[in-house]
Design a protein around this motif. Sequence first.
Motif, PDB file in Angstrom:
ATOM      1  N   UNK A  82      -6.988  -3.942  -3.452  1.00  0.00           N
ATOM      2  CA  UNK A  82      -7.085  -2.480  -3.497  1.00  0.00           C
ATOM      3  C   UNK A  82      -7.178  -1.923  -4.920  1.00  0.00           C
ATOM      4  N   UNK A  83      -7.334  -2.798  -5.911  1.00  0.00           N
ATOM      5  CA  UNK A  83      -7.397  -2.348  -7.298  1.00  0.00           C
ATOM      6  C   UNK A  83      -8.453  -1.268  -7.515  1.00  0.00           C
ATOM      7  N   UNK A  84      -9.691  -1.597  -7.189  1.00  0.00           N
ATOM      8  CA  UNK A  84     -10.797  -0.675  -7.468  1.00  0.00           C
ATOM      9  C   UNK A  84     -10.658   0.618  -6.683  1.00  0.00           C
ATOM     10  N   UNK A  85     -10.259   0.495  -5.434  1.00  0.00           N
ATOM     11  CA  UNK A  85     -10.072   1.666  -4.581  1.00  0.00           C
ATOM     12  C   UNK A  85      -9.010   2.593  -5.159  1.00  0.00           C
ATOM     13  N   UNK A  86      -7.893   2.011  -5.594  1.00  0.00           N
ATOM     14  CA  UNK A  86      -6.809   2.830  -6.122  1.00  0.00           C
ATOM     15  C   UNK A  86      -7.206   3.485  -7.440  1.00  0.00           C
ATOM     16  N   UNK A  87      -7.803   2.706  -8.342  1.00  0.00           N
ATOM     17  CA  UNK A  87      -8.185   3.234  -9.647  1.00  0.00           C
ATOM     18  C   UNK A  87      -9.178   4.387  -9.513  1.00  0.00           C
ATOM     19  N   UNK A  88     -10.107   4.261  -8.581  1.00  0.00           N
ATOM     20  CA  UNK A  88     -11.109   5.313  -8.396  1.00  0.00           C
ATOM     21  C   UNK A  88     -10.500   6.570  -7.796  1.00  0.00           C
ATOM     22  N   UNK A 110       0.791  -1.232   0.000  1.00  0.00           N
ATOM     23  CA  UNK A 110       0.000   0.000   0.000  1.00  0.00           C
ATOM     24  C   UNK A 110       0.826   1.287   0.000  1.00  0.00           C
ATOM     25  N   UNK A 111       2.143   1.174  -0.126  1.00  0.00           N
ATOM     26  CA  UNK A 111       2.950   2.385  -0.277  1.00  0.00           C
ATOM     27  C   UNK A 111       2.576   3.124  -1.553  1.00  0.00           C
ATOM     28  N   UNK A 112       1.933   2.440  -2.495  1.00  0.00           N
ATOM     29  CA  UNK A 112       1.489   3.114  -3.720  1.00  0.00           C
ATOM     30  C   UNK A 112       0.517   4.239  -3.390  1.00  0.00           C
ATOM     31  N   UNK A 113      -0.265   4.097  -2.330  1.00  0.00           N
ATOM     32  CA  UNK A 113      -1.188   5.154  -1.922  1.00  0.00           C
ATOM     33  C   UNK A 113      -0.416   6.352  -1.361  1.00  0.00           C
ATOM     34  N   UNK A 114       0.654   6.076  -0.652  1.00  0.00           N
ATOM     35  CA  UNK A 114       1.492   7.159  -0.117  1.00  0.00           C
ATOM     36  C   UNK A 114       2.119   7.958  -1.252  1.00  0.00           C
ATOM     37  N   UNK A 115       2.721   7.259  -2.190  1.00  0.00           N
ATOM     38  CA  UNK A 115       3.400   7.927  -3.298  1.00  0.00           C
ATOM     39  C   UNK A 115       2.412   8.609  -4.236  1.00  0.00           C
ATOM     40  N   UNK A 116       1.230   8.037  -4.396  1.00  0.00           N
ATOM     41  CA  UNK A 116       0.205   8.673  -5.230  1.00  0.00           C
ATOM     42  C   UNK A 116      -0.279   9.971  -4.591  1.00  0.00           C
ATOM     43  N   UNK A 117      -0.392   9.982  -3.265  1.00  0.00           N
ATOM     44  CA  UNK A 117      -0.793  11.203  -2.558  1.00  0.00           C
ATOM     45  C   UNK A 117       0.229  12.310  -2.789  1.00  0.00           C
ATOM     46  N   UNK A 118       1.479  11.939  -2.977  1.00  0.00           N
ATOM     47  CA  UNK A 118       2.539  12.915  -3.215  1.00  0.00           C
ATOM     48  C   UNK A 118       2.634  13.313  -4.688  1.00  0.00           C
ATOM     49  N   UNK A 119       1.759  12.756  -5.517  1.00  0.00           N
ATOM     50  CA  UNK A 119       1.747  13.090  -6.936  1.00  0.00           C
ATOM     51  C   UNK A 119       2.860  12.437  -7.728  1.00  0.00           C
ATOM     52  N   UNK A 120       3.520  11.460  -7.139  1.00  0.00           N
ATOM     53  CA  UNK A 120       4.696  10.859  -7.764  1.00  0.00           C
ATOM     54  C   UNK A 120       4.337   9.852  -8.853  1.00  0.00           C
ATOM     55  N   UNK A 121       3.116   9.317  -8.819  1.00  0.00           N
ATOM     56  CA  UNK A 121       2.768   8.211  -9.704  1.00  0.00           C
ATOM     57  C   UNK A 121       1.983   8.623 -10.944  1.00  0.00           C
ATOM     58  N   UNK A 122       1.631   9.885 -11.065  1.00  0.00           N
ATOM     59  CA  UNK A 122       0.833  10.326 -12.210  1.00  0.00           C
ATOM     60  C   UNK A 122       1.495   9.939 -13.526  1.00  0.00           C
ATOM     61  N   UNK A 123       0.704   9.302 -14.391  1.00  0.00           N
ATOM     62  CA  UNK A 123       1.131   8.855 -15.722  1.00  0.00           C
ATOM     63  C   UNK A 123       2.174   7.742 -15.675  1.00  0.00           C
TER      64      UNK A 123
END
Length: 325
Positions: free
Chosen positions: A140-146, A118-131
């Motif tokens: 957590x697939x559906x939760x993350x995608x939404x 779930x560190x992907x949620x941390x990094x996504x919050x920081x805008x690091x994962x865009x694109x």
Amino acid sequence: MNENNGVRFLLIPLNNFNMLPFGGFLDKLRFSADEADHSQQRYCSWKVVSHSKGLVISSSGIPIRVDLDFSDVKPANFDYVVFFGSRTATESQQQAAYYRSFVRNVVANGIPIVSIDNACFTLAELGLLNRHQIVVHWRHHSEFKATYPKVIVRDEQLYHFDKKLISCTGGSATIDLAVAILQKHVGQAKAEKGLADMLVDENRSMQHRLKSSEQGIHRNRHMDRAISLMQENLEQTMTVEQVAALIGISRRQLDRLFHQKLRISASHYWQELRLQHVYWRLKHSSHDLAQLADEVGVRDISYLCKIFKKRFGITPGQCRRNPIA
């Protein structure tokens, strides 16, 4: 690679991190670190750091002691920075602020970042994962995608390399990821060293499909494959007909398999997965029902409430208010 202590890893366990992925990754480094089994950090080395020194409590309640904080380390002195996420997405998101400045420094130094669980949620919050393209644990697939529509989620992979961003679904897949990373630096023999000691049969590729999923008891490859696709597509991006086509059988054949094994149709099973997802999310997040409905592909919230109450005997609101059993 640094000549003195090999490839260098900085490990960052978030609060309430899961012990299995952390221990699996670290132990694989340990086995590959020297010629014998002395835990000497020769071919690879590691340090554990947190935003503050002291105990970091795992999701099982077992603490680890961290003696270094960000003021004690320089990202440029490491080849990889590895984040181990919290047990829930919400906890991982809430901790993002602790790491904003440090992550900015890591990116500025061009150091690859590894997202575990779930560190992907941390990094996504920081805008690091865009694109970027990443993998997410199936739960957590559906939760993350939404929540992060600008991030591309790859299905049915244990881990994924996207330039300087590496992601892993978590669990024992961190062992496979560690081997894949180490192969690039120390060769296959050293990277796979110790797998037998860890009682691991073989190193799995990133495209490996789990044979030991909880649905594997059905012992039918078509059915297990269908269930895997359903788990990763709760938001209804595909139909049962499309699922059947992807696994090479007809809709009628797929329904026959589900009726034989579970005495329900494939669509009924898929709806059960969606309702179980909503139930779990109500218990483990504060997101409103509109988002949860979107995660399972239901556009009518009143309809979701109706089928939820029919299945569980309580409304979504009552489910959220009641303590976890």
